[in-house]
Design an enzyme around this catalytic site. Structure first.
Site, PDB file in Angstrom:
ATOM      1  N   CYS A  37     -15.769   8.279   7.215  1.00  0.00           N
ATOM      2  CA  CYS A  37     -15.439   8.032   8.623  1.00  0.00           C
ATOM      3  C   CYS A  37     -14.884   9.307   9.270  1.00  0.00           C
ATOM      4  CB  CYS A  37     -14.348   6.982   8.704  1.00  0.00           C
ATOM      5  SG  CYS A  37     -14.978   5.359   8.457  1.00  0.00           S
ATOM      6  N   LYS A  52     -13.388  -4.328   0.100  1.00  0.00           N
ATOM      7  CA  LYS A  52     -14.182  -3.090  -0.040  1.00  0.00           C
ATOM      8  C   LYS A  52     -13.358  -2.032  -0.764  1.00  0.00           C
ATOM      9  CE  LYS A  52     -14.318   0.031   3.423  1.00  0.00           C
ATOM     10  NZ  LYS A  52     -14.089   1.423   3.005  1.00  0.00           N
ATOM     11  N   ASN A  53     -12.094  -1.878  -0.380  1.00  0.00           N
ATOM     12  CA  ASN A  53     -11.282  -0.779  -0.918  1.00  0.00           C
ATOM     13  C   ASN A  53     -10.735  -1.058  -2.303  1.00  0.00           C
ATOM     14  OD1 ASN A  53     -11.955   0.469   1.393  1.00  0.00           O
ATOM     15  ND2 ASN A  53      -9.961   0.243   2.383  1.00  0.00           N
ATOM     16  N   ILE A 110      -0.894   7.503   9.859  1.00  0.00           N
ATOM     17  CA  ILE A 110      -1.593   7.841   8.625  1.00  0.00           C
ATOM     18  C   ILE A 110      -2.722   8.849   8.853  1.00  0.00           C
ATOM     19  CG2 ILE A 110      -2.879   6.920   6.650  1.00  0.00           C
ATOM     20  CD1 ILE A 110       0.037   5.945   6.776  1.00  0.00           C
ATOM     21  N   ARG A 149     -21.048  -0.922   6.595  1.00  0.00           N
ATOM     22  CA  ARG A 149     -20.437  -0.312   5.393  1.00  0.00           C
ATOM     23  C   ARG A 149     -19.400  -1.234   4.781  1.00  0.00           C
ATOM     24  NH1 ARG A 149     -17.327   4.600   6.445  1.00  0.00           N
ATOM     25  NH2 ARG A 149     -16.755   4.165   4.298  1.00  0.00           N
ATOM     26  N   ARG A 166     -10.286  14.842   6.370  1.00  0.00           N
ATOM     27  CA  ARG A 166     -10.072  13.945   5.219  1.00  0.00           C
ATOM     28  C   ARG A 166      -9.976  14.826   3.962  1.00  0.00           C
ATOM     29  NH1 ARG A 166     -11.905   8.746   6.274  1.00  0.00           N
ATOM     30  NH2 ARG A 166     -10.801   8.103   4.392  1.00  0.00           N
ATOM     31  N   PRO A 167      -8.909  15.621   3.859  1.00  0.00           N
ATOM     32  CA  PRO A 167      -8.810  16.529   2.708  1.00  0.00           C
ATOM     33  C   PRO A 167      -8.664  15.758   1.392  1.00  0.00           C
ATOM     34  CG  PRO A 167      -6.748  16.465   3.892  1.00  0.00           C
ATOM     35  CD  PRO A 167      -7.722  15.684   4.723  1.00  0.00           C
ATOM     36  N   ILE A 168      -8.980  16.444   0.319  1.00  0.00           N
ATOM     37  CA  ILE A 168      -8.776  15.842  -1.015  1.00  0.00           C
ATOM     38  C   ILE A 168      -7.889  16.759  -1.863  1.00  0.00           C
ATOM     39  CG2 ILE A 168     -10.907  14.465  -1.015  1.00  0.00           C
ATOM     40  CD1 ILE A 168     -12.209  16.642  -2.742  1.00  0.00           C
ATOM     41  N   ASP A 169      -7.040  17.521  -1.165  1.00  0.00           N
ATOM     42  CA  ASP A 169      -6.166  18.464  -1.885  1.00  0.00           C
ATOM     43  C   ASP A 169      -5.270  17.772  -2.904  1.00  0.00           C
ATOM     44  OD1 ASP A 169      -5.106  17.498   0.677  1.00  0.00           O
ATOM     45  OD2 ASP A 169      -3.269  18.495   0.044  1.00  0.00           O
ATOM     46  N   LEU A 170      -4.769  16.584  -2.573  1.00  0.00           N
ATOM     47  CA  LEU A 170      -3.861  15.877  -3.508  1.00  0.00           C
ATOM     48  C   LEU A 170      -4.638  15.424  -4.751  1.00  0.00           C
ATOM     49  CD1 LEU A 170      -1.873  13.730  -0.921  1.00  0.00           C
ATOM     50  CD2 LEU A 170      -1.096  15.814  -2.070  1.00  0.00           C
ATOM     51  N   ARG A 178     -16.909   8.244   2.022  1.00  0.00           N
ATOM     52  CA  ARG A 178     -15.749   9.051   1.609  1.00  0.00           C
ATOM     53  C   ARG A 178     -15.252   8.614   0.242  1.00  0.00           C
ATOM     54  NH1 ARG A 178     -11.416  12.421   2.068  1.00  0.00           N
ATOM     55  NH2 ARG A 178      -9.550  11.470   1.247  1.00  0.00           N
ATOM     56  N   ASP A 216      -5.793   0.588   8.819  1.00  0.00           N
ATOM     57  CA  ASP A 216      -7.143   0.048   9.026  1.00  0.00           C
ATOM     58  C   ASP A 216      -7.151  -1.156   9.953  1.00  0.00           C
ATOM     59  OD1 ASP A 216      -8.161   0.597   5.574  1.00  0.00           O
ATOM     60  OD2 ASP A 216      -7.867   1.938   7.271  1.00  0.00           O
TER      61      ASP A 216
HETATM   62  C1  EPZ Z   1      -8.061   4.729   1.690  1.00  0.00           C
HETATM   63  O1  EPZ Z   1      -8.555   5.977   2.146  1.00  0.00           O
HETATM   64  C2  EPZ Z   1      -8.953   3.693   2.325  1.00  0.00           C
HETATM   65  N1  EPZ Z   1     -10.332   3.886   1.863  1.00  0.00           N
HETATM   66  C3  EPZ Z   1      -8.877   3.802   3.840  1.00  0.00           C
HETATM   67  O2  EPZ Z   1      -9.668   2.739   4.394  1.00  0.00           O
HETATM   68  C4  EPZ Z   1      -7.432   3.596   4.273  1.00  0.00           C
HETATM   69  O3  EPZ Z   1      -7.335   3.797   5.662  1.00  0.00           O
HETATM   70  C5  EPZ Z   1      -6.533   4.603   3.553  1.00  0.00           C
HETATM   71  O4  EPZ Z   1      -6.711   4.491   2.129  1.00  0.00           O
HETATM   72  C6  EPZ Z   1      -5.066   4.384   3.861  1.00  0.00           C
HETATM   73  O5  EPZ Z   1      -4.698   3.103   3.479  1.00  0.00           O
HETATM   74  C7  EPZ Z   1     -10.672   3.440   0.645  1.00  0.00           C
HETATM   75  O6  EPZ Z   1      -9.863   2.928  -0.092  1.00  0.00           O
HETATM   76  C8  EPZ Z   1     -12.102   3.612   0.259  1.00  0.00           C
HETATM   77  P1  EPZ Z   1      -5.333   8.257   1.742  1.00  0.00           P
HETATM   78  P2  EPZ Z   1      -8.001   7.341   1.490  1.00  0.00           P
HETATM   79  O7  EPZ Z   1      -5.732   9.206   0.659  1.00  0.00           O
HETATM   80  O8  EPZ Z   1      -7.809   7.175   0.041  1.00  0.00           O
HETATM   81  C9  EPZ Z   1      -4.216  12.363   3.825  1.00  0.00           C
HETATM   82  C10 EPZ Z   1     -11.335   1.779   5.673  1.00  0.00           C
HETATM   83  O9  EPZ Z   1     -11.335   1.563   6.882  1.00  0.00           O
HETATM   84  N2  EPZ Z   1      -4.623  12.956   2.535  1.00  0.00           N
HETATM   85  O10 EPZ Z   1      -4.216   7.307   1.506  1.00  0.00           O
HETATM   86  O11 EPZ Z   1      -8.856   8.448   1.971  1.00  0.00           O
HETATM   87  C11 EPZ Z   1      -5.425  11.831   4.590  1.00  0.00           C
HETATM   88  O12 EPZ Z   1      -6.023  12.873   5.340  1.00  0.00           O
HETATM   89  C12 EPZ Z   1     -10.836   3.091   5.138  1.00  0.00           C
HETATM   90  O13 EPZ Z   1     -11.663   0.939   4.800  1.00  0.00           O
HETATM   91  C13 EPZ Z   1      -4.401  14.310   2.323  1.00  0.00           C
HETATM   92  O14 EPZ Z   1      -3.868  15.007   3.188  1.00  0.00           O
HETATM   93  O15 EPZ Z   1      -6.584   7.428   2.211  1.00  0.00           O
HETATM   94  C14 EPZ Z   1      -4.817  10.773   5.467  1.00  0.00           C
HETATM   95  O16 EPZ Z   1      -4.263  11.386   6.621  1.00  0.00           O
HETATM   96  C15 EPZ Z   1     -10.566   4.082   6.242  1.00  0.00           C
HETATM   97  N3  EPZ Z   1      -4.805  14.874   1.153  1.00  0.00           N
HETATM   98  C16 EPZ Z   1      -3.687  10.212   4.606  1.00  0.00           C
HETATM   99  O17 EPZ Z   1      -3.420  11.193   3.598  1.00  0.00           O
HETATM  100  C17 EPZ Z   1      -5.406  14.138   0.162  1.00  0.00           C
HETATM  101  O18 EPZ Z   1      -5.741  14.704  -0.900  1.00  0.00           O
HETATM  102  C18 EPZ Z   1      -4.051   8.886   3.934  1.00  0.00           C
HETATM  103  O19 EPZ Z   1      -5.089   9.145   3.062  1.00  0.00           O
HETATM  104  C19 EPZ Z   1      -5.631  12.765   0.396  1.00  0.00           C
HETATM  105  C20 EPZ Z   1      -5.222  12.195   1.582  1.00  0.00           C
END
Ligand code: EPZ
Length: 417
Positions: free
Chosen positions: A116, A22-23, A328, A398, A121-125, A92, A306
């Site tokens: 979820c 999926k990812n 995480i 999903r 779930r910020p997107i600041d980065l 998301r 996950d």
């Molecule tokens: C991806 O989510 C996956 N989703 C998640 O899988 C997975 O848990 C995660 O990566 C970690 O491996 C998809 O690929 C669709 P991150 P993503 O950005 O990209 C923080 C599932 O079960 N963060 O690596 O959202 C965030 O809040 C899902 O299939 C910021 O602070 O993960 C989190 O605490 C759940 N600012 C951490 O980083 C940002 O701009 C990891 O987030 C982005 C993230």
């Protein structure tokens, strides 16, 4: 909406062919937008998040056609730049379309992504990186208006956290940018490598995908291509847990064992016998499961967050007490209260979960709180005495391709009601 009814106690035995990840398929589908011709994506899982992605692609003007596990996307006439709010809220990962839409059109409009409930779930980065590439972003009424007035410029970016989604968005925005983009402290998950492989097969020039430093040389055009999605490593962990808790024996085909070394070691520590031969792995759990003293979720290649809910569900029946440290996400234990309804002994405090193994679980009614938490309830239901009825199963739909028929095919007494 239907529910899932499980009569626990059946050992799982047989073979399962793993679905596509999926990812990986989600960012790859976003990447098809950047191509000038038709793309053919193989090993595409039949899951709700792919359906949502197809709706987004069609809203943007792509023509999509699905035949079993193959999805064809023709992006040649796609010129729209906005993702409707309802589709953004459905998942998301729709935020990963942002980089692709901007990479293709130089502008995009999205609302803040849903997904979820794993904590904020910020997107600041994502946004700070795109701004460094020349994208101006203004927020009004919950919508983000993004535009690269002078085109997207390659630049050096260091991520404060190796965010998977941010790494993907930067790559997608950089593929057709002007000049070289370098990402330092990039996410190294296999899904990043798969995205880079897909884009490079269409003519992109990405080096170091899957390592902590990624180089993207901007190109003018991407042609159409064919690509097969890597297997889903979290689904692999899910079926391994289902096998372990029922004391069965399963062969998982179409796996990529090199992607799940940290997962395999936890199953071996819990007393399972796991053998790898090429792209297949065999797991058997003929003996009582043992506790695993401490498991910590980490970025790849550490133990994936996950897979946490799945191994925690398994350890509910292990001999002794295990500890899981979630590093995480901030709030990833919401499903623990549902597992307690089945008799699990779990105490959570912030990012720590303490799981005291019990002799047996007992069936109950429960409901999914999120995708992997829902899969954890299925795992527990398979070994609980009596019937388990699971509600809110849209979360599971999903990310799992036909989980009920797959588990039935290896002996589980599970059905939709
Ligand atoms: C991806 O989510 C996956 N989703 C998640 O899988 C997975 O848990 C995660 O990566 C970690 O491996 C998809 O690929 C669709 P991150 P993503 O950005 O990209 C923080 C599932 O079960 N963060 O690596 O959202 C965030 O809040 C899902 O299939 C910021 O602070 O993960 C989190 O605490 C759940 N600012 C951490 O980083 C940002 O701009 C990891 O987030 C982005 C993230």
């Amino acid at each position: 909406m239907a529910k899932i009814l499980i009569k626990g106690g059946k050992k799982l035995e047989g073979e399962i062919t793993l679905q596509g990840a999926k990812n990986s398929v989600l960012p790859v589908l976003a990447g098809t937008l950047l191509c000038d011709e038709k793309c053919v994506i193989h090993n595409c899982p039949d899951i709700a998040d792919v359906e949502t992605s197809v709706k987004i692609l069609e809203t943007l003007g792509c023509v999509c056609k699905r035949e079993k596990k193959t999805l064809t996307v023709d992006p040649s006439k796609a010129s729209e730049i906005e993702i409707p709010d309802n589709l953004m809220r459905e998942m998301r990962s729709s935020v990963v379309f942002l980089g692709a839409i901007i990479g293709k059109n130089g502008k995009a409009v999205i609302s803040s992504p849903g997904g979820c409930e794993l904590g904020p779930r910020p997107i600041d980065l994502h946004l700070s990186s795109l701004k460094k590439m020349g994208v101006t972003i203004t927020e009004e009424h919950g919508f983000l208006y993004c535009e690269a007035k002078k085109g997207i410029k390659g630049t050096e970016i260091t991520l404060g956290f190796p965010s998977v989604g941010a790494t993907e968005n930067i790559i997608l925005a950089a593929v057709k940018a002007e000049g070289l983009t370098i990402i330092h402290n990039a996410a190294k998950e296999p899904e990043i490598s798969d995205l880079a492989d897909f884009l490079n097969s269409a003519g992109a020039r990405i080096y170091g995908g899957g390592s902590d430093t990624v180089y993207i040389h901007g190109v003018e055009h991407l042609r159409g291509t064919e690509h097969s999605i890597i297997p889903d490593r979290i689904v692999a962990a899910t079926y391994m847990s289902c096998c372990a808790v029922t004391g069965g024996e399963l062969i998982l085909k179409g796996a990529m064992p090199s992607h799940i070394t940290s997962i395999l070691s936890v199953f071996r520590d819990s007393g399972c016998d796991v053998r790898v031969t090429g792209k297949s792995l065999k797991i058997s759990a003929r003996n009582k499961l043992l506790r695993v003293p401490t498991i910590r979720s980490l970025v790849y290649p550490g133990f994936p967050t996950d897979a946490g809910p799945l191994v925690i569900a398994m350890l509910c029946k292990a001999r002794g007490t295990s500890v899981f440290v979630e590093n995480i996400f901030e709030n990833r234990f919401r499903y623990a209260d549902e597992l307690k309804r089945l008799g699990a002994k779990i105490e959570t405090q912030g990012k720590i979960a303490v799981i005291e193994g019990v002799e047996s679980l007992s069936g109950a009614t429960c409901k999914c709180t999120d995708l992997r938490g829902g899969a954890a309830l299925v795992t527990a239901g398979l070994c609980a005495k009596g019937e388990t009825l699971i509600d809110e199963i849209h979360h599971i739909e999903r990310g799992y391709d036909n989980i009920v028929s797959t588990l039935r095919s290896v002996g589980a007494d599970i059905q939709y009601v």
